[in-house]
Design an enzyme around this catalytic site. Structure first.
Site, PDB file in Angstrom:
ATOM      1  N   GLU A  52       0.807  -1.218   0.000  1.00 19.31           N
ATOM      2  CA  GLU A  52       0.000   0.000   0.000  1.00 19.31           C
ATOM      3  C   GLU A  52       0.843   1.273   0.000  1.00 19.31           C
ATOM      4  O   GLU A  52       1.772   1.413   0.788  1.00 19.31           O
ATOM      5  CB  GLU A  52      -0.906  -0.013   1.229  1.00 19.31           C
ATOM      6  N   LYS A  54       0.805   4.515   1.290  1.00 14.33           N
ATOM      7  CA  LYS A  54       0.076   5.093   2.435  1.00 14.33           C
ATOM      8  C   LYS A  54       0.961   6.154   3.078  1.00 14.33           C
ATOM      9  O   LYS A  54       1.963   5.837   3.708  1.00 14.33           O
ATOM     10  CB  LYS A  54      -0.236   3.943   3.401  1.00 14.33           C
ATOM     11  N   LYS A 113      -7.870   2.618  -3.091  1.00 13.31           N
ATOM     12  CA  LYS A 113      -8.223   2.457  -1.673  1.00 13.31           C
ATOM     13  C   LYS A 113      -8.833   3.754  -1.191  1.00 13.31           C
ATOM     14  O   LYS A 113      -8.159   4.772  -1.094  1.00 13.31           O
ATOM     15  CB  LYS A 113      -6.950   2.125  -0.887  1.00 13.31           C
ATOM     16  N   GLU A 161     -14.426  -5.774   1.963  1.00 14.36           N
ATOM     17  CA  GLU A 161     -13.763  -5.854   3.282  1.00 14.36           C
ATOM     18  C   GLU A 161     -14.752  -6.095   4.417  1.00 14.36           C
ATOM     19  O   GLU A 161     -15.809  -5.474   4.481  1.00 14.36           O
ATOM     20  CB  GLU A 161     -13.013  -4.548   3.535  1.00 14.36           C
ATOM     21  N   ASN A 182     -10.127  -7.429   7.635  1.00 14.29           N
ATOM     22  CA  ASN A 182      -9.277  -6.407   8.249  1.00 14.29           C
ATOM     23  C   ASN A 182      -9.050  -6.738   9.722  1.00 14.29           C
ATOM     24  O   ASN A 182     -10.000  -6.836  10.498  1.00 14.29           O
ATOM     25  CB  ASN A 182      -9.906  -5.017   8.095  1.00 14.29           C
ATOM     26  N   GLU A 215      -5.682  -8.343   6.045  1.00 14.50           N
ATOM     27  CA  GLU A 215      -5.320  -6.928   5.977  1.00 14.50           C
ATOM     28  C   GLU A 215      -4.917  -6.368   7.341  1.00 14.50           C
ATOM     29  O   GLU A 215      -5.553  -6.676   8.352  1.00 14.50           O
ATOM     30  CB  GLU A 215      -6.514  -6.098   5.494  1.00 14.50           C
ATOM     31  N   SER A 216      -3.886  -5.529   7.319  1.00 12.80           N
ATOM     32  CA  SER A 216      -3.494  -4.642   8.429  1.00 12.80           C
ATOM     33  C   SER A 216      -2.682  -5.306   9.537  1.00 12.80           C
ATOM     34  O   SER A 216      -2.977  -6.420   9.978  1.00 12.80           O
ATOM     35  CB  SER A 216      -4.722  -3.992   9.087  1.00 12.80           C
TER      36      SER A 216
HETATM   37  O1  LIG Z   1      -4.910   2.774   9.035  1.00 13.75           O
HETATM   38  C1  LIG Z   1      -5.719   3.407   9.733  1.00 13.75           C
HETATM   39  O2  LIG Z   1      -5.382   4.033  10.777  1.00 13.75           O
HETATM   40  C2  LIG Z   1      -7.172   3.469   9.361  1.00 13.75           C
HETATM   41  C3  LIG Z   1      -8.048   4.235  10.126  1.00 13.75           C
HETATM   42  C4  LIG Z   1      -9.387   4.332   9.768  1.00 13.75           C
HETATM   43  C5  LIG Z   1      -9.858   3.679   8.650  1.00 13.75           C
HETATM   44  C6  LIG Z   1      -8.992   2.908   7.875  1.00 13.75           C
HETATM   45  C7  LIG Z   1      -7.670   2.792   8.227  1.00 13.75           C
HETATM   46  N1  LIG Z   1      -6.795   2.046   7.479  1.00 13.75           N
HETATM   47  C8  LIG Z   1      -7.169   1.295   6.349  1.00 13.75           C
HETATM   48  C9  LIG Z   1      -6.501  -0.020   6.422  1.00 13.75           C
HETATM   49  O3  LIG Z   1      -7.071  -0.913   6.975  1.00 13.75           O
HETATM   50  C10 LIG Z   1      -5.069  -0.111   6.007  1.00 13.75           C
HETATM   51  O4  LIG Z   1      -4.667   0.968   5.238  1.00 13.75           O
HETATM   52  C11 LIG Z   1      -4.563  -1.369   5.308  1.00 13.75           C
HETATM   53  O5  LIG Z   1      -5.243  -2.510   5.618  1.00 13.75           O
HETATM   54  C12 LIG Z   1      -3.056  -1.518   5.648  1.00 13.75           C
HETATM   55  O6  LIG Z   1      -2.895  -1.601   7.044  1.00 13.75           O
HETATM   56  P1  LIG Z   1      -1.464  -1.393   7.743  1.00 13.75           P
HETATM   57  O7  LIG Z   1      -0.504  -2.342   7.126  1.00 13.75           O
HETATM   58  O8  LIG Z   1      -1.706  -1.706   9.191  1.00 13.75           O
HETATM   59  O9  LIG Z   1      -1.092   0.021   7.513  1.00 13.75           O
END
Ligand SMILES: O=C(O)c1ccccc1NCC(=O)[C@H](O)[C@H](O)COP(=O)(O)O
Length: 256
Positions: A52, A54, A113, A161, A182, A215-216
């Protein structure tokens, strides 16, 4: 559609996005063929990376001043199967130009996204060269089925998602082909890496034969052991974006 029922940080973001698109036309334009390139990139054997672009987030604040094109090319060299590009401007530092810069330079497919709350966002995603969009059940509820049809109409795959059992049931009933689980609760921003493996197992037990994305919250190869052999792909943003060497971080993360 109103979004008053969506709580917390997520609610604030989606209400802002709904306001941004309040006057946008709902016309999707003519149907476009769907080459399913995003789906194909994740469908091969093994665990794939969706990396991503980001630059900022509500949970981290500023992450890195990435040049989207350079970042996406680094991810591609690092072995990513696809990239995810944030286009939300207030909380994630994204914009249309970020996606246009990435899709103009890359051979791997890109996901737009954003917090999709209006059909115009899908038409835009297709016009800006994306191959897929994110559709969030926490935002769209049962309307996710209609948005899935809209996405397909404009030639896009959709990453649908979910974060809990009820949302998974909605995604399955809607006919999602790619489901993302997520680990981050977008109301509290709390991450629990047990969420994705649990719901992925539940989806498979329910007979889902499509693609599953975790995810995340992933930052080290050991984290991926939770989903290796279960998920088709992982979506990773913050840890790669903050690494200072995106190509190496992408490669190192996916090395078993
Ligand atoms: O990332 C955040 O803080 C967030 C807050 C509110 C809504 C969405 C958010 N993020 C979107 C995502 O879930 C992530 O960008 C994506 O899955 C990647 O996650 P990461 O590797 O933990 O940055």
């Amino acid at each position: 559609m109103t979004f008053d029922r969506v709580p917390g940080v997520l609610g604030r973001i989606v209400r802002e996005r709904a306001q941004d698109y309040a006057d946008a036309p709902t016309d999707l334009g003519p149907a476009r063929p769907r080459p399913r390139l995003f789906h194909a990139a994740l469908a091969r054997e093994g665990l794939h990376l969706i990396a991503e672009v980001k630059r900022a987030s509500p949970s981290q604040g500023r992450i890195a001043d990435l040049d989207p094109r350079a970042a996406a090319l680094a991810y591609e060299r690092g072995g990513a199967a696809a990239v995810s590009v944030l286009t939300e401007p207030r909380h994630f530092g994204g914009d249309a130009q970020a996606l246009l810069d990435v899709t103009g330079a890359l051979t791997i497919p890109a996901l737009r996204k954003d917090f999709v709350v209006h059909p115009a966002m899908l038409r835009e995603a297709a016009e800006w060269g994306a191959r897929a969009v994110l559709l969030m059940v926490s935002v769209l509820g049962e309307a996710v089925g209609t948005y899935l049809e809209y996405a397909h109409h404009v030639g896009l795959d959709a990453l649908v998602e979910v974060h809990d059992d009820a949302e998974l049931d909605i995604a399955l009933a809607a006919g999602a082909e790619i489901i993302g689980v997520n680990n981050r609760d977008l109301t509290t921003l709390h991450i629990d890496l047990r969420t994705a493996p649990r719901l992925i197992r539940r989806a498979r037990d329910a007979g889902f034969t499509g693609l599953l994305v975790a995810e995340s919250g992933y930052s080290a190869p050991a984290d991926l052991e939770h989903v290796r052999g279960l998920a088709d792909a992982v979506l990773v943003g913050s840890s790669l974006a903050a690494s200072g060497n995106l190509e190496r971080a992408a490669r190192d993360l996916m090395t078993a």
